[in-house]
Design an enzyme around this catalytic site. Structure first.
Site, PDB file in Angstrom:
ATOM      1  N   ARG A   1      -6.863  11.385  -6.282  1.00 51.39           N
ATOM      2  CA  ARG A   1      -8.126  10.709  -5.957  1.00 51.39           C
ATOM      3  C   ARG A   1      -9.318  11.650  -6.142  1.00 51.39           C
ATOM      4  O   ARG A   1     -10.411  11.219  -6.508  1.00 51.39           O
ATOM      5  CB  ARG A   1      -8.026  10.202  -4.510  1.00 51.39           C
ATOM      6  CG  ARG A   1      -9.233   9.512  -3.936  1.00 51.39           C
ATOM      7  CD  ARG A   1      -9.496   8.183  -4.601  1.00 51.39           C
ATOM      8  NE  ARG A   1     -10.752   7.633  -4.104  1.00 51.39           N
ATOM      9  CZ  ARG A   1     -11.942   8.013  -4.521  1.00 51.39           C
ATOM     10  NH1 ARG A   1     -12.060   8.933  -5.451  1.00 51.39           N
ATOM     11  NH2 ARG A   1     -13.032   7.463  -4.009  1.00 51.39           N
TER      12      ARG A   1
ATOM     13  N   ASP B   1      -6.769  -2.923  -7.551  1.00 54.28           N
ATOM     14  CA  ASP B   1      -7.311  -3.507  -6.323  1.00 54.28           C
ATOM     15  C   ASP B   1      -7.638  -4.972  -6.564  1.00 54.28           C
ATOM     16  O   ASP B   1      -7.899  -5.378  -7.700  1.00 54.28           O
ATOM     17  CB  ASP B   1      -8.573  -2.761  -5.874  1.00 54.28           C
ATOM     18  CG  ASP B   1      -8.907  -3.093  -4.423  1.00 54.28           C
ATOM     19  OD1 ASP B   1      -8.312  -2.466  -3.531  1.00 54.28           O
ATOM     20  OD2 ASP B   1      -9.691  -4.023  -4.190  1.00 54.28           O
TER      21      ASP B   1
ATOM     22  N   ARG C   1      -3.615   6.836   0.574  1.00 56.19           N
ATOM     23  CA  ARG C   1      -4.099   8.068   1.201  1.00 56.19           C
ATOM     24  C   ARG C   1      -3.114   8.775   2.118  1.00 56.19           C
ATOM     25  O   ARG C   1      -3.307   9.945   2.447  1.00 56.19           O
ATOM     26  CB  ARG C   1      -5.396   7.783   1.957  1.00 56.19           C
ATOM     27  CG  ARG C   1      -6.571   7.599   1.013  1.00 56.19           C
ATOM     28  CD  ARG C   1      -7.741   6.979   1.714  1.00 56.19           C
ATOM     29  NE  ARG C   1      -7.380   5.648   2.172  1.00 56.19           N
ATOM     30  CZ  ARG C   1      -8.232   4.782   2.726  1.00 56.19           C
ATOM     31  NH1 ARG C   1      -9.471   5.124   2.915  1.00 56.19           N
ATOM     32  NH2 ARG C   1      -7.818   3.589   3.089  1.00 56.19           N
TER      33      ARG C   1
ATOM     34  N   ARG D   1       0.820  -1.224   0.000  1.00 52.00           N
ATOM     35  CA  ARG D   1       0.000   0.000   0.000  1.00 52.00           C
ATOM     36  C   ARG D   1       0.850   1.268   0.000  1.00 52.00           C
ATOM     37  O   ARG D   1       0.486   2.276   0.617  1.00 52.00           O
ATOM     38  CB  ARG D   1      -0.962   0.028   1.193  1.00 52.00           C
ATOM     39  CG  ARG D   1      -2.097  -0.971   1.105  1.00 52.00           C
ATOM     40  CD  ARG D   1      -3.179  -0.468   0.141  1.00 52.00           C
ATOM     41  NE  ARG D   1      -4.307  -1.365   0.097  1.00 52.00           N
ATOM     42  CZ  ARG D   1      -5.424  -1.177   0.824  1.00 52.00           C
ATOM     43  NH1 ARG D   1      -5.558  -0.155   1.615  1.00 52.00           N
ATOM     44  NH2 ARG D   1      -6.409  -2.033   0.715  1.00 52.00           N
TER      45      ARG D   1
ATOM     46  N   TYR E   1     -14.721 -11.705   0.056  1.00 43.61           N
ATOM     47  CA  TYR E   1     -15.390 -10.431  -0.250  1.00 43.61           C
ATOM     48  C   TYR E   1     -16.619 -10.658  -1.125  1.00 43.61           C
ATOM     49  O   TYR E   1     -17.658 -10.005  -0.957  1.00 43.61           O
ATOM     50  CB  TYR E   1     -14.416  -9.464  -0.936  1.00 43.61           C
ATOM     51  CG  TYR E   1     -13.380  -8.931   0.026  1.00 43.61           C
ATOM     52  CD1 TYR E   1     -13.671  -7.860   0.866  1.00 43.61           C
ATOM     53  CD2 TYR E   1     -12.114  -9.509   0.129  1.00 43.61           C
ATOM     54  CE1 TYR E   1     -12.742  -7.379   1.779  1.00 43.61           C
ATOM     55  CE2 TYR E   1     -11.179  -9.047   1.039  1.00 43.61           C
ATOM     56  CZ  TYR E   1     -11.491  -7.979   1.859  1.00 43.61           C
ATOM     57  OH  TYR E   1     -10.586  -7.511   2.763  1.00 43.61           O
TER      58      TYR E   1
HETATM   59  O1  CP3 Z   1       0.071   0.645  -3.266  1.00 38.08           O
HETATM   60  C1  CP3 Z   1      -0.436  -0.487  -3.402  1.00 38.08           C
HETATM   61  O2  CP3 Z   1      -0.253  -1.411  -2.574  1.00 38.08           O
HETATM   62  C2  CP3 Z   1      -1.171  -0.812  -4.685  1.00 38.08           C
HETATM   63  C3  CP3 Z   1      -2.590  -0.751  -4.660  1.00 38.08           C
HETATM   64  C4  CP3 Z   1      -3.452  -1.675  -3.798  1.00 38.08           C
HETATM   65  C5  CP3 Z   1      -4.705  -1.241  -3.293  1.00 38.08           C
HETATM   66  N1  CP3 Z   1      -5.326  -2.297  -2.714  1.00 38.08           N
HETATM   67  C6  CP3 Z   1      -5.221   0.137  -3.413  1.00 38.08           C
HETATM   68  C7  CP3 Z   1      -6.345   0.567  -2.551  1.00 38.08           C
HETATM   69  C8  CP3 Z   1      -3.312  -3.022  -3.450  1.00 38.08           C
HETATM   70  C9  CP3 Z   1      -2.151  -3.961  -3.689  1.00 38.08           C
HETATM   71  C10 CP3 Z   1      -4.508  -3.415  -2.768  1.00 38.08           C
HETATM   72  C11 CP3 Z   1      -4.775  -4.787  -2.285  1.00 38.08           C
HETATM   73  C12 CP3 Z   1      -5.999  -5.064  -1.535  1.00 38.08           C
HETATM   74  N2  CP3 Z   1      -7.246  -4.530  -1.702  1.00 38.08           N
HETATM   75  C13 CP3 Z   1      -6.092  -6.065  -0.530  1.00 38.08           C
HETATM   76  C14 CP3 Z   1      -4.971  -7.001  -0.103  1.00 38.08           C
HETATM   77  C15 CP3 Z   1      -4.060  -6.366   0.882  1.00 38.08           C
HETATM   78  C16 CP3 Z   1      -4.680  -6.125   2.236  1.00 38.08           C
HETATM   79  O3  CP3 Z   1      -4.804  -4.951   2.597  1.00 38.08           O
HETATM   80  O4  CP3 Z   1      -5.001  -7.121   2.923  1.00 38.08           O
HETATM   81  C17 CP3 Z   1      -7.422  -6.067  -0.059  1.00 38.08           C
HETATM   82  C18 CP3 Z   1      -7.996  -6.956   1.027  1.00 38.08           C
HETATM   83  C19 CP3 Z   1      -8.146  -5.087  -0.818  1.00 38.08           C
HETATM   84  C20 CP3 Z   1      -9.600  -4.760  -0.723  1.00 38.08           C
HETATM   85  C21 CP3 Z   1      -9.824  -3.365  -0.319  1.00 38.08           C
HETATM   86  N3  CP3 Z   1      -9.569  -2.263  -1.126  1.00 38.08           N
HETATM   87  C22 CP3 Z   1     -10.344  -2.884   0.901  1.00 38.08           C
HETATM   88  C23 CP3 Z   1     -10.752  -3.753   2.084  1.00 38.08           C
HETATM   89  C24 CP3 Z   1     -10.379  -1.493   0.817  1.00 38.08           C
HETATM   90  C25 CP3 Z   1     -10.954  -0.546   1.854  1.00 38.08           C
HETATM   91  C26 CP3 Z   1     -10.027  -0.291   2.957  1.00 38.08           C
HETATM   92  C27 CP3 Z   1      -9.256   0.963   2.711  1.00 38.08           C
HETATM   93  O5  CP3 Z   1      -8.033   0.950   2.925  1.00 38.08           O
HETATM   94  O6  CP3 Z   1      -9.907   1.937   2.315  1.00 38.08           O
HETATM   95  C28 CP3 Z   1      -9.854  -1.110  -0.443  1.00 38.08           C
HETATM   96  C29 CP3 Z   1      -9.688   0.258  -0.973  1.00 38.08           C
HETATM   97  C30 CP3 Z   1      -8.329   0.648  -1.472  1.00 38.08           C
HETATM   98  N4  CP3 Z   1      -7.484  -0.134  -2.218  1.00 38.08           N
HETATM   99  C31 CP3 Z   1      -7.715   1.929  -1.314  1.00 38.08           C
HETATM  100  C32 CP3 Z   1      -6.486   1.893  -1.992  1.00 38.08           C
HETATM  101  C33 CP3 Z   1      -5.496   3.001  -2.164  1.00 38.08           C
HETATM  102  C34 CP3 Z   1      -8.342   3.113  -0.568  1.00 38.08           C
HETATM  103  C35 CP3 Z   1      -9.494   3.694  -1.320  1.00 38.08           C
HETATM  104  C36 CP3 Z   1      -9.318   5.128  -1.753  1.00 38.08           C
HETATM  105  O7  CP3 Z   1      -8.204   5.658  -1.889  1.00 38.08           O
HETATM  106  O8  CP3 Z   1     -10.360   5.766  -2.034  1.00 38.08           O
END
Ligand code: CP3
Length: 355
Positions: free
Chosen positions: A47, A84, A38, A34, A160
């Site tokens: 964003r 994602d 944010r 990640r 999910y």
């Molecule tokens: O920088 C990176 O790592 C690359 C991008 C990336 C994202 N999600 C962007 C993201 C990667 C590799 C992921 C993987 C991901 N997504 C996982 C596996 C890793 C982990 O955290 O266990 C999972 C379970 C998800 C599903 C997911 N996506 C959730 C549960 C959420 C909401 C929680 C949150 O942090 O908001 C997301 C949203 C998400 N994915 C965001 C980002 C940058 C935030 C949303 C936003 O910016 O509006």
């Protein structure tokens, strides 16, 4: 083929690929799960340009920019594609949304009848903007930076899809798996097929390494872990290895505990991502002896910074320095993390040779 691939890596100037091929370095490569997100002001700005999070994932120009932002700021050894894990259910035709502050919301799939609504036919077309992002990123990265593609592993993505979002107890996913294992196998098999198409597309577009995120590996008892974590992951790894023998796969079965070793040995992944609860002093003997390991600073220590972070970083470096190792967090960066702490972490790891 393998020999040729190894010669290519020996000639390349990419520290991440050297570690993945079993080399030890006094100053290990570093990237952070990640790392785009944010906590970065420039990400928050990006964003704001789109209404929904998935719009960002599906706009190659913006997703490529998000991928490269942390590389520009910190010079990390690897960039991870900005996308994602829930792009795969979307590609299969499931309704996927993200609500501000709430996380993902999906129209749940809970029966074999719901499964019939998913289709692999239009999948590659629906996810193709992601391949375009990969292509663009390859043109933007410095030559020493490795590009990581990724997908969620089938069990984690299935949770999910079945729960309809994040869950505390996985009652619906486990309920289905335990009462109708053959029906649940069908969902997992579709995810294996889609994930192979998705990752092959990323590799063809230029991804050099793949990471499989099994974020919910830690919630299954052994028999279920073998059936729905190890077996499907192995199928994906074997299919990719056959088509792309030079591309290493990193498996990250978060929370797998005593099953980490079976996962590493039996899935065929080239490297293992460790969560923060895995003791480095034990893992260097029991896991790093099998192959490269990656991890495992607690993201809350990165948030805290200061002496607590510095001590933990030294302990991790000391434990893993005599084998193939990639420095990372044990899970993703949290949004409240100060940017200065990330800069300090990179400086500490880069200075490791002189500690
Ligand atoms: O920088 C990176 O790592 C690359 C991008 C990336 C994202 N999600 C962007 C993201 C990667 C590799 C992921 C993987 C991901 N997504 C996982 C596996 C890793 C982990 O955290 O266990 C999972 C379970 C998800 C599903 C997911 N996506 C959730 C549960 C959420 C909401 C929680 C949150 O942090 O908001 C997301 C949203 C998400 N994915 C965001 C980002 C940058 C935030 C949303 C936003 O910016 O509006």
């Amino acid at each position: 083929m393998r020999h040729e691939a190894e010669q290519q890596i020996a000639r390349s100037a990419k520290p991440m690929l050297h570690a993945l091929h079993g080399e030890t370095s006094a100053s290990p490569p570093i990237w952070l799960m990640r790392q785009a997100g944010r906590y970065l002001p420039e990400y928050r700005e990006l964003r704001r340009q789109v209404p929904g999070f998935l719009d960002l994932c599906f706009t190659p120009e913006l997703a490529a920019e998000a991928t490269v932002q942390p590389i520009r700021r910190f010079g990390l050894d690897a960039a991870i594609l900005f996308s994602d894990i829930l792009v795969v259910p979307h590609g299969l035709g499931q309704n996927v949304g993200f609500r501000e502050g709430e996380g993902p919301v999906l129209k749940p799939i809970r029966s074999p009848a719901d499964l019939r609504g998913l289709s692999l036919d239009s999948f590659a077309g629906r996810v193709s903007p992601v391949f375009e992002t990969v292509k663009r990123v390859t043109e933007l990265l410095p030559k020493q930076t490795t590009l990581i593609g990724f997908a969620g592993a089938p069990w984690t993505v299935a949770t999910y899809m079945v729960e309809g979002g994040t869950s505390r107890d996985f009652a619906f996913a486990k309920g289905w798996a335990f009462t109708d294992p053959e029906g649940f196998d069908d969902l997992i098999a579709r995810l294996v097929d889609a994930t192979i198409v998705y990752l092959a597309g990323q590799i063809e577009a230029g991804a050099e390494v793949i990471q499989l995120f099994e974020s919910w590996a830690g919630v299954l008892p052994e028999t279920a872990f073998r059936r729905w974590v190890i077996a499907p992951t192995r199928r994906i790894v074997m299919a990719l290895e056959e088509r792309f023998p030079a591309i290493p796969v990193i498996g990250f079965p978060r929370g797998a505990g005593l099953l980490y070793r079976a996962y590493f040995l039996e899935t065929g992944v080239k490297a293992l991502g460790l969560d923060p609860t895995v003791p480095p002093g034990i893992a260097c003997r029991t896991l790093q002896s099998i192959g490269a390991v990656q991890g495992n600073l607690d993201p809350m220590l990165l948030l805290a910074g200061g002496d607590a972070m510095e001590a933990a970083v030294s302990a991790i470096l000391d434990a893993f320095r005599s084998g193939p190792f990639i420095f990372n967090l044990g899970h993703g960066i949290v949004p409240a993390t100060p940017v200065e702490n990330v800069a300090r972490l990179v400086e500490l790891v880069r200075g490791a040779a002189s500690i």
